[in-house]
Design an enzyme around this catalytic site. Sequence first.
Site, PDB file in Angstrom:
ATOM      1  N   CYS A   1       0.876  -1.181   0.000  1.00  0.00           N
ATOM      2  CA  CYS A   1       0.000   0.000   0.000  1.00  0.00           C
ATOM      3  C   CYS A   1       0.904   1.219   0.000  1.00  0.00           C
ATOM      4  O   CYS A   1       2.110   1.117   0.195  1.00  0.00           O
ATOM      5  CB  CYS A   1      -0.852   0.042   1.258  1.00  0.00           C
TER       6      CYS A   1
ATOM      7  N   ARG B   1       1.442   1.644  -5.846  1.00  0.00           N
ATOM      8  CA  ARG B   1       1.629   0.722  -4.729  1.00  0.00           C
ATOM      9  C   ARG B   1       0.327   0.053  -4.289  1.00  0.00           C
ATOM     10  O   ARG B   1       0.337  -0.900  -3.518  1.00  0.00           O
ATOM     11  CB  ARG B   1       2.211   1.474  -3.524  1.00  0.00           C
TER      12      ARG B   1
ATOM     13  N   TRP C   1      -4.053  -1.627  -1.313  1.00  0.00           N
ATOM     14  CA  TRP C   1      -4.098  -2.852  -2.090  1.00  0.00           C
ATOM     15  C   TRP C   1      -4.531  -3.918  -1.090  1.00  0.00           C
ATOM     16  O   TRP C   1      -3.787  -4.294  -0.191  1.00  0.00           O
ATOM     17  CB  TRP C   1      -2.719  -3.160  -2.680  1.00  0.00           C
TER      18      TRP C   1
ATOM     19  N   ASN D   1       0.807   0.607   6.261  1.00  0.00           N
ATOM     20  CA  ASN D   1       1.253  -0.281   5.179  1.00  0.00           C
ATOM     21  C   ASN D   1       2.001  -1.428   5.835  1.00  0.00           C
ATOM     22  O   ASN D   1       2.911  -1.190   6.632  1.00  0.00           O
ATOM     23  CB  ASN D   1       2.176   0.480   4.215  1.00  0.00           C
ATOM     24  N   GLY D   2       1.608  -2.660   5.500  1.00  0.00           N
ATOM     25  CA  GLY D   2       2.262  -3.817   6.101  1.00  0.00           C
ATOM     26  C   GLY D   2       1.196  -4.816   6.523  1.00  0.00           C
ATOM     27  O   GLY D   2       0.046  -4.724   6.087  1.00  0.00           O
TER      28      GLY D   2
ATOM     29  N   GLU E   1       7.943 -14.218 -19.079  1.00  0.00           N
ATOM     30  CA  GLU E   1       7.694 -12.807 -18.807  1.00  0.00           C
ATOM     31  C   GLU E   1       6.583 -12.267 -19.715  1.00  0.00           C
ATOM     32  O   GLU E   1       5.707 -11.519 -19.278  1.00  0.00           O
ATOM     33  CB  GLU E   1       9.002 -12.005 -18.972  1.00  0.00           C
TER      34      GLU E   1
ATOM     35  N   LYS F   1       3.044 -10.603 -18.548  1.00  0.00           N
ATOM     36  CA  LYS F   1       2.562  -9.274 -18.995  1.00  0.00           C
ATOM     37  C   LYS F   1       1.173  -9.390 -19.616  1.00  0.00           C
ATOM     38  O   LYS F   1       0.306  -8.557 -19.379  1.00  0.00           O
ATOM     39  CB  LYS F   1       3.510  -8.665 -20.035  1.00  0.00           C
TER      40      LYS F   1
ATOM     41  N   GLU G   1      -1.482 -10.052 -16.800  1.00  0.00           N
ATOM     42  CA  GLU G   1      -1.822  -8.978 -15.870  1.00  0.00           C
ATOM     43  C   GLU G   1      -2.399  -7.742 -16.548  1.00  0.00           C
ATOM     44  O   GLU G   1      -3.057  -6.950 -15.891  1.00  0.00           O
ATOM     45  CB  GLU G   1      -0.647  -8.612 -14.956  1.00  0.00           C
TER      46      GLU G   1
ATOM     47  N   HIS H   1       5.431 -33.021 -23.073  1.00  0.00           N
ATOM     48  CA  HIS H   1       5.246 -33.742 -21.811  1.00  0.00           C
ATOM     49  C   HIS H   1       3.883 -33.455 -21.187  1.00  0.00           C
ATOM     50  O   HIS H   1       3.700 -33.655 -19.991  1.00  0.00           O
ATOM     51  CB  HIS H   1       6.379 -33.402 -20.847  1.00  0.00           C
TER      52      HIS H   1
ATOM     53  N   LYS I   1     -16.860   2.373  -8.778  1.00  0.00           N
ATOM     54  CA  LYS I   1     -16.718   3.829  -8.720  1.00  0.00           C
ATOM     55  C   LYS I   1     -16.627   4.330  -7.270  1.00  0.00           C
ATOM     56  O   LYS I   1     -16.988   3.653  -6.318  1.00  0.00           O
ATOM     57  CB  LYS I   1     -17.872   4.493  -9.464  1.00  0.00           C
TER      58      LYS I   1
HETATM   59  O1  M6R Z   1       9.630  -4.485  -7.169  1.00  0.00           O
HETATM   60  P1  M6R Z   1       9.964  -5.913  -7.519  1.00  0.00           P
HETATM   61  O2  M6R Z   1      10.713  -6.014  -8.789  1.00  0.00           O
HETATM   62  O3  M6R Z   1      10.640  -6.640  -6.403  1.00  0.00           O
HETATM   63  O4  M6R Z   1       8.566  -6.601  -7.728  1.00  0.00           O
HETATM   64  C1  M6R Z   1       8.459  -7.978  -7.973  1.00  0.00           C
HETATM   65  C2  M6R Z   1       7.173  -8.299  -8.667  1.00  0.00           C
HETATM   66  O5  M6R Z   1       6.087  -8.031  -7.819  1.00  0.00           O
HETATM   67  C3  M6R Z   1       7.007  -7.491  -9.945  1.00  0.00           C
HETATM   68  O6  M6R Z   1       8.096  -7.711 -10.793  1.00  0.00           O
HETATM   69  C4  M6R Z   1       5.705  -7.875 -10.679  1.00  0.00           C
HETATM   70  O7  M6R Z   1       5.751  -9.203 -11.072  1.00  0.00           O
HETATM   71  C5  M6R Z   1       5.550  -6.960 -11.866  1.00  0.00           C
HETATM   72  N1  M6R Z   1       5.059  -5.669 -11.455  1.00  0.00           N
HETATM   73  C6  M6R Z   1       4.649  -7.519 -12.910  1.00  0.00           C
HETATM   74  O8  M6R Z   1       4.639  -6.710 -14.041  1.00  0.00           O
END
Ligand code: M6R
Length: 575
Positions: free
Chosen positions: A2, A28, A65, A91-92, A453, A457, A460, A476, A570
């Site tokens: 957060c 964040r 978050w 945050n935490g 990767e 992308k 997400e 496999h 909203k």
């Molecule tokens: O800040 P970091 O690189 O340690 O974050 C690790 C992952 O949370 C981060 O790479 C995440 O997978 C990406 N934001 C995805 O696009």
Amino acid sequence: MCGIIGIVSRTEFPSRVLLERLKRLEYRGYDSYGLFDGRRLLKHVGGIRVEACGRTAAGIAHTRWATHGGVNERNAHPHLSCDGRIAVVHNGIIENYEELRRGLAAKGHRFASETDSEVIAHLLEDALRRGPLESALPRLFRELKGTFAILAMVRGRDEIFALKRDSPLVLGAADGRTVLASDIYAFSDWTGRAVFFENDEMAVVGPGGARFFDRSGRPLRKPARAFHWEQERSVRRTAGHFMLKEILEEPTAVGRLLFSLGHDQKPAFERLLRLIRRSRKVIFASCGTSYHASLLGAYYLHRTGMEVQTLIASEFRHFAKVDAETLVIAISQSGETMDVIDALKYARENGGRIASIVNVPHSTIQRMSELSLNILAGPEVCVASTKAFVNQATLLLAVARAFGFEVRLESLPDRIRALFMQKAKIRAMAGRIARSRDVYIIGRGLTYPVARETALKIKETSYIHAEGMMGGELKHGTIALIEKGTPVLSLINAGDPDIVSNTKEVEARGADIFILTNHPTLGGDRNAVHLKTANDGKFGILAAAAGQLIAYYAAAALGRPIDKPRNLAKSVTVK
Ligand code: M6R
């Protein structure tokens, strides 16, 4: 993760400044937010809207978050004590919140949310009923278990109390204002100096400035340190989304990193090489996108004859054997990822040495490391990490080059620019991929991490199910899922005939084949993009950048909220 912010000023300022500053931390957390300015409490669900909301001399704000409790205004911060006098943002994660909550409820406290954070407001209320602030704040350190950066205010007092354990907290001062925040990006356009809280430290910040204390309340002297952090430019207007803006910044970011490795970061870079040489074992620890960059780095180093272990940080302690001759290299964009921090703690407990490669200067991971290099990608605002991946991989390729990997890195920025010239073709390809519910991305060797990767992308940003895998693993099991019309994106490195065979296997089952390649005779048709480089080290990075564009354009074609994929309903004002 957060974001929290607090401002105390000598003179009154518009409370909307808190929201403006909070917006800089929106990456964040972005499902709800709120502020308390000494009198008013605002809570909204959704992305941060900067709106007029009176004036104040002190206020705290939070962008959430969700971890404990659903996304709704009750669970949004700030949280109040029973009497409404104390407001807290956090945050935490408070690990013992259930136990604390039971104890406080038995004393008559009533809780309004399902969050772990709310106990802090009640605990502070309880402590302040029993004694002065001087004893109340140390009690928080004694009773709270878990991780926290906390900002608390008492209604009617222009003061903020700040406490930190394991979650980031930093203080900056400029023009009569003191700012407390989760990271320097919140105020890096106001000042180039900051005070970084260490664990179990606290501060009382009033109009006259900040006083620091240890967890028992003993005064501390904490000097401000200079930092350099680039400003976010207004490219957003031309690029439309931070994600695209940040992808398009890659050539500049790579150029800046390469220059720095040959100049200001040269001594640190050479120290890293020496540390690697002297270590019996090297382990990369990272998560998500940074993990994929580490995997690519491990491949590069493997090609020079070195063996590097690459572990996902959340599993680190289950798979890593660390001793005094082990070097753990944390790779993290934010430098604040808790799983990575935990892995480093484990490494430290076992006598390992710690280095790191981070983007955010002075971050916790950087400060836990005996040696740290900056990737200098600049602020990454979009949650989907792009330019940070490219710079992490470039730095690791530079390390491999120092160990014998042959590559002319200096041309990489131009190669990425050349790839961007093919944006229209990539966009059209992405539009075709976006029509499916599932997509498979296959690679081998250096394109295996890139396949993973690219899949991350796509998932997400476009919410399409995407699986990135080793081409050799298809047979496999997973090949059972390939049927007529299933899109398969194949990352074909010219030097690897096996991935061509894997591509043919899926083609034989009717898959729609899409290709990213540096193969001289492939890449001509409308479903294939040719990336110009004869060097496979650079090809890995170019293919990753092209994969980012595919993800971006697929998400854009589907109308997804690209920069903040989890943004919800909203906004609602509750008080
Ligand atoms: O800040 P970091 O690189 O340690 O974050 C690790 C992952 O949370 C981060 O790479 C995440 O997978 C990406 N934001 C995805 O696009």
